[in-house]
Design a protein around this motif. Structure first.
Motif, mmCIF file in Angstrom:
data_model
loop_
_atom_site.group_PDB
_atom_site.id
_atom_site.type_symbol
_atom_site.label_atom_id
_atom_site.label_comp_id
_atom_site.label_asym_id
_atom_site.label_seq_id
_atom_site.Cartn_x
_atom_site.Cartn_y
_atom_site.Cartn_z
ATOM 1 N N SER A 1 -40.574 -5.911 -27.546
ATOM 2 C CA SER A 1 -41.830 -6.623 -27.298
ATOM 3 C C SER A 1 -42.835 -5.769 -26.535
ATOM 4 O O SER A 1 -43.884 -6.264 -26.137
ATOM 5 C CB SER A 1 -41.566 -7.917 -26.532
ATOM 6 O OG SER A 1 -41.013 -7.609 -25.277
ATOM 7 N N ASN A 2 -42.493 -4.489 -26.342
ATOM 8 C CA ASN A 2 -43.383 -3.541 -25.668
ATOM 9 C C ASN A 2 -43.771 -4.037 -24.267
ATOM 10 O O ASN A 2 -44.942 -4.052 -23.906
ATOM 11 C CB ASN A 2 -44.625 -3.274 -26.517
ATOM 12 C CG ASN A 2 -45.319 -1.993 -26.103
ATOM 13 O OD1 ASN A 2 -44.685 -1.082 -25.583
ATOM 14 N ND2 ASN A 2 -46.612 -1.934 -26.320
ATOM 15 N N LYS A 3 -42.743 -4.438 -23.484
ATOM 16 C CA LYS A 3 -42.959 -4.953 -22.125
ATOM 17 C C LYS A 3 -41.925 -4.379 -21.175
ATOM 18 O O LYS A 3 -40.825 -4.019 -21.583
ATOM 19 C CB LYS A 3 -42.827 -6.476 -22.086
ATOM 20 C CG LYS A 3 -43.857 -7.220 -22.856
ATOM 21 C CD LYS A 3 -43.614 -8.711 -22.740
ATOM 22 C CE LYS A 3 -44.635 -9.474 -23.555
ATOM 23 N NZ LYS A 3 -44.417 -10.913 -23.494
ATOM 24 N N TYR A 4 -42.285 -4.322 -19.919
ATOM 25 C CA TYR A 4 -41.318 -4.076 -18.860
ATOM 26 C C TYR A 4 -40.996 -5.434 -18.245
ATOM 27 O O TYR A 4 -41.888 -6.186 -17.903
ATOM 28 C CB TYR A 4 -41.879 -3.136 -17.783
ATOM 29 C CG TYR A 4 -41.939 -1.711 -18.229
ATOM 30 C CD1 TYR A 4 -40.812 -0.896 -18.148
ATOM 31 C CD2 TYR A 4 -43.109 -1.168 -18.734
ATOM 32 C CE1 TYR A 4 -40.853 0.425 -18.569
ATOM 33 C CE2 TYR A 4 -43.161 0.147 -19.154
ATOM 34 C CZ TYR A 4 -42.033 0.937 -19.067
ATOM 35 O OH TYR A 4 -42.076 2.244 -19.476
ATOM 36 N N ARG A 5 -39.720 -5.717 -18.118
ATOM 37 C CA ARG A 5 -39.313 -7.004 -17.561
ATOM 38 C C ARG A 5 -38.618 -6.754 -16.225
ATOM 39 O O ARG A 5 -37.820 -5.837 -16.094
ATOM 40 C CB ARG A 5 -38.376 -7.725 -18.512
ATOM 41 C CG ARG A 5 -39.051 -8.031 -19.839
ATOM 42 C CD ARG A 5 -38.164 -8.898 -20.703
ATOM 43 N NE ARG A 5 -38.753 -9.121 -22.005
ATOM 44 C CZ ARG A 5 -39.530 -10.150 -22.303
ATOM 45 N NH1 ARG A 5 -39.821 -11.039 -21.380
ATOM 46 N NH2 ARG A 5 -40.013 -10.293 -23.520
ATOM 47 N N MET A 6 -38.944 -7.592 -15.240
ATOM 48 C CA MET A 6 -38.355 -7.467 -13.917
ATOM 49 C C MET A 6 -37.449 -8.661 -13.648
ATOM 50 O O MET A 6 -37.800 -9.799 -13.963
ATOM 51 C CB MET A 6 -39.457 -7.403 -12.861
ATOM 52 C CG MET A 6 -40.287 -6.158 -12.980
ATOM 53 S SD MET A 6 -41.626 -6.093 -11.784
ATOM 54 C CE MET A 6 -40.706 -5.998 -10.276
ATOM 55 N N PHE A 7 -36.291 -8.381 -13.053
ATOM 56 C CA PHE A 7 -35.309 -9.407 -12.751
ATOM 57 C C PHE A 7 -34.904 -9.303 -11.288
ATOM 58 O O PHE A 7 -34.963 -8.231 -10.687
ATOM 59 C CB PHE A 7 -34.070 -9.247 -13.648
ATOM 60 C CG PHE A 7 -34.392 -9.358 -15.108
ATOM 61 C CD1 PHE A 7 -34.370 -10.581 -15.742
ATOM 62 C CD2 PHE A 7 -34.735 -8.237 -15.849
ATOM 63 C CE1 PHE A 7 -34.684 -10.695 -17.087
ATOM 64 C CE2 PHE A 7 -35.054 -8.338 -17.196
ATOM 65 C CZ PHE A 7 -35.025 -9.567 -17.820
ATOM 66 N N SER A 8 -34.462 -10.410 -10.720
ATOM 67 C CA SER A 8 -34.079 -10.432 -9.308
ATOM 68 C C SER A 8 -32.762 -9.700 -9.053
ATOM 69 O O SER A 8 -32.489 -9.291 -7.933
ATOM 70 C CB SER A 8 -33.966 -11.872 -8.819
ATOM 71 O OG SER A 8 -33.003 -12.574 -9.583
ATOM 72 N N SER A 9 -31.958 -9.527 -10.083
ATOM 73 C CA SER A 9 -30.676 -8.836 -9.941
ATOM 74 C C SER A 9 -30.173 -8.428 -11.324
ATOM 75 O O SER A 9 -30.708 -8.870 -12.348
ATOM 76 C CB SER A 9 -29.647 -9.755 -9.281
ATOM 77 O OG SER A 9 -29.342 -10.838 -10.136
ATOM 78 N N GLU A 10 -29.142 -7.616 -11.330
ATOM 79 C CA GLU A 10 -28.540 -7.235 -12.605
ATOM 80 C C GLU A 10 -27.898 -8.453 -13.268
ATOM 81 O O GLU A 10 -27.907 -8.579 -14.486
ATOM 82 C CB GLU A 10 -27.505 -6.126 -12.408
ATOM 83 C CG GLU A 10 -27.013 -5.551 -13.721
ATOM 84 C CD GLU A 10 -26.157 -4.315 -13.565
ATOM 85 O OE1 GLU A 10 -25.690 -3.820 -14.608
ATOM 86 O OE2 GLU A 10 -25.946 -3.841 -12.444
ATOM 87 N N GLU A 11 -27.364 -9.392 -12.455
ATOM 88 C CA GLU A 11 -26.790 -10.627 -13.015
ATOM 89 C C GLU A 11 -27.852 -11.423 -13.761
ATOM 90 O O GLU A 11 -27.589 -11.976 -14.826
ATOM 91 C CB GLU A 11 -26.201 -11.491 -11.904
ATOM 92 C CG GLU A 11 -24.915 -10.972 -11.319
ATOM 93 C CD GLU A 11 -24.458 -11.835 -10.155
ATOM 94 O OE1 GLU A 11 -25.320 -12.337 -9.394
ATOM 95 O OE2 GLU A 11 -23.248 -12.004 -10.024
ATOM 96 N N ALA A 12 -29.051 -11.505 -13.184
ATOM 97 C CA ALA A 12 -30.141 -12.233 -13.834
ATOM 98 C C ALA A 12 -30.524 -11.548 -15.146
ATOM 99 O O ALA A 12 -30.781 -12.214 -16.154
ATOM 100 C CB ALA A 12 -31.345 -12.318 -12.907
ATOM 101 N N TYR A 13 -30.553 -10.222 -15.152
ATOM 102 C CA TYR A 13 -30.852 -9.486 -16.380
ATOM 103 C C TYR A 13 -29.774 -9.758 -17.439
ATOM 104 O O TYR A 13 -30.098 -9.997 -18.603
ATOM 105 C CB TYR A 13 -30.948 -7.984 -16.114
ATOM 106 C CG TYR A 13 -30.846 -7.179 -17.380
ATOM 107 C CD1 TYR A 13 -31.886 -7.189 -18.312
ATOM 108 C CD2 TYR A 13 -29.706 -6.450 -17.690
ATOM 109 C CE1 TYR A 13 -31.789 -6.484 -19.506
ATOM 110 C CE2 TYR A 13 -29.599 -5.744 -18.868
ATOM 111 C CZ TYR A 13 -30.641 -5.763 -19.775
ATOM 112 O OH TYR A 13 -30.544 -5.071 -20.953
ATOM 113 N N MET A 14 -28.502 -9.725 -17.034
ATOM 114 C CA MET A 14 -27.420 -9.947 -17.991
ATOM 115 C C MET A 14 -27.508 -11.346 -18.594
ATOM 116 O O MET A 14 -27.298 -11.520 -19.790
ATOM 117 C CB MET A 14 -26.052 -9.733 -17.321
ATOM 118 C CG MET A 14 -25.810 -8.289 -16.879
ATOM 119 S SD MET A 14 -25.951 -7.077 -18.210
ATOM 120 C CE MET A 14 -24.538 -7.491 -19.184
ATOM 121 N N ALA A 15 -27.847 -12.340 -17.783
ATOM 122 C CA ALA A 15 -28.005 -13.705 -18.295
ATOM 123 C C ALA A 15 -29.126 -13.752 -19.317
ATOM 124 O O ALA A 15 -28.990 -14.373 -20.382
ATOM 125 C CB ALA A 15 -28.289 -14.670 -17.148
#
Length: 79
Positions: free
Chosen positions: A57-71
């Motif tokens: 999607s040509n975006k940078y996504r930010m997550f609060s933790s690696e767990e949040a990214y994995m979800a």
């Protein structure tokens, strides 16, 4: 009013005490105390965000933790 004073993560609902990631009741039905919320926020602010380059999607996504990214990566629609 009794409050839960233990450690929580970013997935725990502060009112119900339910972990939205696992579905578990973390607090035994108690609302989370201000001290526990403060500790969570202080711990998270000391750590860098987890960034992911979403080339689809040509975006940078930010997550609060690696767990949040994995979800999110397992189910982007619901997470």
């Amino acid at each position: 009013m009794d409050l839960y004073n233990g450690k929580i993560n970013e997935f725990v609902d502060w009112v119900s005490g339910r972990d939205s990631f696992t579905g578990q009741d973390v607090t035994g039905g108690l609302s989370v105390s201000g001290g526990s919320i403060r500790q969570l926020l202080q711990d998270k602010l000391k750590k860098p965000f987890y960034m992911h380059e979403d080339t689809a999607s040509n975006k940078y996504r930010m997550f609060s933790s690696e767990e949040a990214y994995m979800a999110w990566s397992e189910n982007p629609t619901d997470n």
